[in-house]
Design a protein around this motif. Sequence first.
Motif, PDB file in Angstrom:
ATOM      1  N   ASP A   1       0.833  -1.200   0.000  1.00  0.00           N
ATOM      2  CA  ASP A   1       0.000   0.000   0.000  1.00  0.00           C
ATOM      3  C   ASP A   1       0.871   1.253   0.000  1.00  0.00           C
TER       4      ASP A   1
ATOM      5  N   ARG B   1       2.433   0.490  -6.012  1.00  0.00           N
ATOM      6  CA  ARG B   1       1.317   0.511  -6.965  1.00  0.00           C
ATOM      7  C   ARG B   1       1.801   0.886  -8.361  1.00  0.00           C
TER       8      ARG B   1
ATOM      9  N   SER C   1      -4.682  -3.938 -15.773  1.00  0.00           N
ATOM     10  CA  SER C   1      -5.291  -4.771 -14.741  1.00  0.00           C
ATOM     11  C   SER C   1      -5.447  -3.956 -13.464  1.00  0.00           C
ATOM     12  N   PRO C   2      -6.489  -4.235 -12.687  1.00  0.00           N
ATOM     13  CA  PRO C   2      -6.644  -3.497 -11.430  1.00  0.00           C
ATOM     14  C   PRO C   2      -5.545  -3.884 -10.438  1.00  0.00           C
TER      15      PRO C   2
ATOM     16  N   ARG D   1      -4.303  -4.674  -6.819  1.00  0.00           N
ATOM     17  CA  ARG D   1      -4.847  -5.129  -5.533  1.00  0.00           C
ATOM     18  C   ARG D   1      -3.713  -5.227  -4.525  1.00  0.00           C
TER      19      ARG D   1
ATOM     20  N   GLN E   1      -1.436  -8.494  -3.473  1.00  0.00           N
ATOM     21  CA  GLN E   1      -1.319  -9.385  -4.628  1.00  0.00           C
ATOM     22  C   GLN E   1       0.157  -9.631  -4.925  1.00  0.00           C
TER      23      GLN E   1
END
Length: 108
Positions: free
Chosen positions: A74, A79, A89-90, A92, A95
């Motif tokens: 996070d 990210r 792609s999203p 997460r 992941q």
Amino acid sequence: MSPKKLRIDHPLDEQYQALYEAAMAVAAAYLEHANWLIERIEGRKLRTHLMISVRVKTPTCWVATWIKKVNVKDTEKSRSVAKKLRPGSPVRIGQNLTAEMPKGEGFT
């Protein structure tokens, strides 16, 4: 295993298929051993960071490469890396993604 299959047209293709299966066996044995170590070493937490990827690229071409496992955290930097590894792609948090580790020209 990859959804793509190698095409077998000639006797040499059978040898190529045997090499592919041997590479798959090496990758499976490496992961099995890593998981075995992770389960048995007490007192410290172990993780697998490097793995072997064996993929069929086309019906006449397969590749085996070392890959690095990347955990999406996070943070903005994490990210950003995830978006570069899997564009479209999203993202997460938590992941695990993989990134190939090229070793120079002709590394596969």
